[in-house]
Scaffold this active site. Structure first.
Site, short mmCIF file in Angstrom:
data_model
loop_
_atom_site.label_atom_id
_atom_site.label_comp_id
_atom_site.label_asym_id
_atom_site.label_seq_id
_atom_site.Cartn_x
_atom_site.Cartn_y
_atom_site.Cartn_z
CG ASP A 248 -1.98 0.98 1.28
OD1 ASP A 248 -2.11 1.72 0.28
OD2 ASP A 248 -2.72 1.05 2.27
CG ASP A 252 -0.23 5.65 -2.34
OD1 ASP A 252 -0.72 4.96 -3.27
OD2 ASP A 252 -0.92 6.25 -1.51
#
Ligand code: NAD
Length: 357
Positions: A248, A252
């Site tokens: 996650d 990003d």
């Protein structure tokens, strides 16, 4: 044979960007006679407002029956004070777990036209092409027990459980090794095996799998180092495989190397290759309703959907070429704007892709 696509616009900028991707899908559906049918359903905050649940039974039912799903984004400040069990994000997590979408593929590709949009020096990022394979249905985001409890001394304690079974690690490992075989044949497994037992097991299983993929060079890296290396020398990576939480965060970070999170698609697949496709970014409440969001990540997600779940390579390539063409034309939404670019709105960008098609 008719194939069905379920559109889940969601919240914030979701409806704005999905509307543009929908037009693009209709266009290629006609142009390439794909025989796709489309349906729409509520998820996230929009579903909470209408039906008091972030994942209505009707939405889940439609999702199960669909050949592929295109999602915008969910969430926003309006729902932030709700209990965790009833937040918009639960709709997304529920879809991922119910459909067993365990493999999240997130490419981070730097379009040459956008090299100057990256916050890193062009020589560090130009030609960047990384694929992050993130485990999506296990790890600490799903582990039980979890919660906030009252201790005997009266203090509250928050706790979560980080766990992976061997089979969960093996199946995501296989997806990553296979992806590496089709690309640069380098796989870096990211863990925290110096501190967390669960990732000691992760590393062991990745090592076991290595013998099945002798053409792939496997390496291991601690997550803190991986976060540094991604900004120091990102081109050393080909495919990265990691667990849910590390993936996650790292995906990003990788997204920002490319200049804008508004450019990056993602695919979440199950073992039948049924997939949910969505931009990497969230619902961007700060710019929702202003018509300035970048729809390209969603449009490129639609191309990924055609390729991975619907076996329509030609239509997928046509969309990707159209996106490249509008970038060549200098058209830029605010998030990727640079000197000499022509600023366009969400709708104008969508229209430009349609025209390029
Ligand atoms: P975000 O990705 O929504 O926004 C981060 C920043 O990027 C913001 O400044 C935003 O304006 C910008 N941005 C994002 N997408 C853009 C686009 N297409 N075009 C131009 N700019 C764009 O992340 P956040 O602010 O941390 O989260 C906002 C909400 O989204 C929260 O409720 C969060 O839970 C939710 N969220 C949802 C998903 C999802 O649906 N998959 C993913 C992440 C966050």
């Amino acid at each position: 044979m008719s194939r069905s696509v379920l559109l889940l616009p969601g919240d914030g900028i979701g409806p704005e960007i999905v509307a543009e991707a929908e037009k693009v899908l209709h266009k290629v559906n006609d142009k390439f006679s794909l025989g796709l049918s489309f349906d729409t359903a509520l998820v996230g905050g929009a579903a909470l407002d209408a039906e008091d649940t972030p994942l209505p039974a009707d939405t889940l039912d439609k999702a199960r029956k669909a050949d592929a799903i295109l999602l915008g984004a969910v969430g926003g400040p309006k729902w932030d004070s709700l209990p965790m069990s009833n937040r918009p994000e639960k709709g997304l997590l529920g879809l991922r777990s119910n459909l067993e979408l365990f493999a999240n593929l997130r490419p981070a590709i730097l379009y040459p036209q956008l090299a100057s949009a990256s916050s890193l020096k062009p020589e560090v990022v130009s030609g960047l092409d990384i694929l992050i394979v993130r485990e999506l249905t296990g790890g600490i985001y799903f582990g039980q027990p979890r919660g906030v409890r009252q201790l005997e001394n009266g203090e509250r304690q928050g706790y979560n459980t980080y766990q992976y079974t061997e089979s969960e690690i093996r199946r995501i490992g296989r997806v990553a090794f296979e992806a590496a075989q089709q690309r640069g044949k380098k796989l870096c497994s990211v863990d925290k095996a110096n501190v967390l037992e669960v990732t000691v097991l992760w590393r062991e299983i990745m090592e076991e799998l290595k013998s099945e993929y002798p053409d792939v060079e496997l390496s291991h890296m601690y997550v803190d180092n991986a976060a540094m290396q991604l900004v120091k020398a990102p081109k050393q990576f080909d495919v990265i495989v990691t667990g849910n939480m590390f993936g996650d965060i790292l995906s990003d970070e990788a997204a920002m190397l490319t200049g804008s999170i508004g450019m990056l698609p993602s695919a979440s697949l199950n073992s039948e290759k049924q997939g949910m496709y969505e931009p990497c970014h969230g619902s961007a409440p700060d710019i929702a309703g202003q018509g300035i969001a970048n729809p390209l990540a969603t449009i490129i997600s639609a191309a990924m959907m055609l390729r991975y779940s619907l076996n329509e390579d030609e239509a997928a390539a046509a969309i990707e070429a159209a996106v490249s063409k509008v970038l060549d034309q200098g058209l830029r939404t605010a998030d990727i704007m640079s000197e000499g670019g022509q600023k366009v709105s969400t709708r104008e960008m969508g229209e430009a892709v349609l025209n390029a098609l």
